[in-house]
Design a protein around this motif. Structure first.
Motif, short mmCIF file in Angstrom:
data_model
loop_
_atom_site.label_atom_id
_atom_site.label_comp_id
_atom_site.label_asym_id
_atom_site.label_seq_id
_atom_site.Cartn_x
_atom_site.Cartn_y
_atom_site.Cartn_z
N ARG A 150 -75.89 2.65 127.34
CA ARG A 150 -75.88 1.51 126.45
C ARG A 150 -76.67 1.79 125.17
N VAL A 151 -77.85 2.35 125.31
CA VAL A 151 -78.71 2.60 124.16
C VAL A 151 -79.20 4.03 124.20
N THR B 14 -83.05 3.61 117.23
CA THR B 14 -82.16 3.46 118.37
C THR B 14 -80.76 3.13 117.88
N THR C 29 -76.94 1.58 119.68
CA THR C 29 -76.23 1.11 120.85
C THR C 29 -74.85 1.76 120.92
N SER C 30 -74.16 1.50 122.03
CA SER C 30 -72.85 2.10 122.24
C SER C 30 -71.82 1.62 121.21
N SER D 106 -74.69 -0.27 116.68
CA SER D 106 -75.77 -1.02 116.07
C SER D 106 -77.05 -0.18 116.08
#
Length: 121
Positions: free
Chosen positions: A31-32, A49, A51-52, A55
């Motif tokens: 996911r991250v 970071t 996200t998938s 973002s």
């Protein structure tokens, strides 16, 4: 699950480096993915970071200089570091929140081994 980071090194202030981190092993979803930096004598801190769905989030100190990206097909996250400063010197660790199997609902935190980035003035 293993995270293998690479791309660190020694660079002069104003220079650039690109870090890479590839995840291997039992992976259902990631996911991250992200990068954290730990300077000598300091705690590990978030750098960026992603996200998938793409973002991103950045520490204020790197906004406009660093760019995080990921290749979901290769389970790889990148950190393009431009306009490096001596205060960016740290060991950089990649991180991922991984759900390893379809039948396991929880996700787990995994860390890479760290790669040294040294910026000389």
């Amino acid at each position: 699950v293993q995270l293998q980071a690479s791309g660190g090194g020694l660079v002069q202030a104003g220079g650039s480096l690109r870090l890479s981190c590839t995840v291997s092993g039992s992976i259902f979803s990631i996911r991250v993915m992200g990068w954290y930096g730990q300077a000598p004598g300091k705690q590990r801190e978030l750098v960026a970071t992603i996200t998938s769905d793409g973002s991103t989030n950045y520490a204020d100190s790197v906004k406009g200089r660093f760019t995080i990206s990921r290749d979901n097909a290769k389970n790889t996250v990148y950190l393009q570091m431009n306009s490096l400063k001596p205060e960016d010197t740290a060991v950089y660790y990649c991180h991922a929140k991984i759900r390893p199997f379809t039948w396991v609902r929880n996700e787990y935190d995994y860390w890479g081994q760290g790669t040294q980035v040294t910026v000389s003035s």
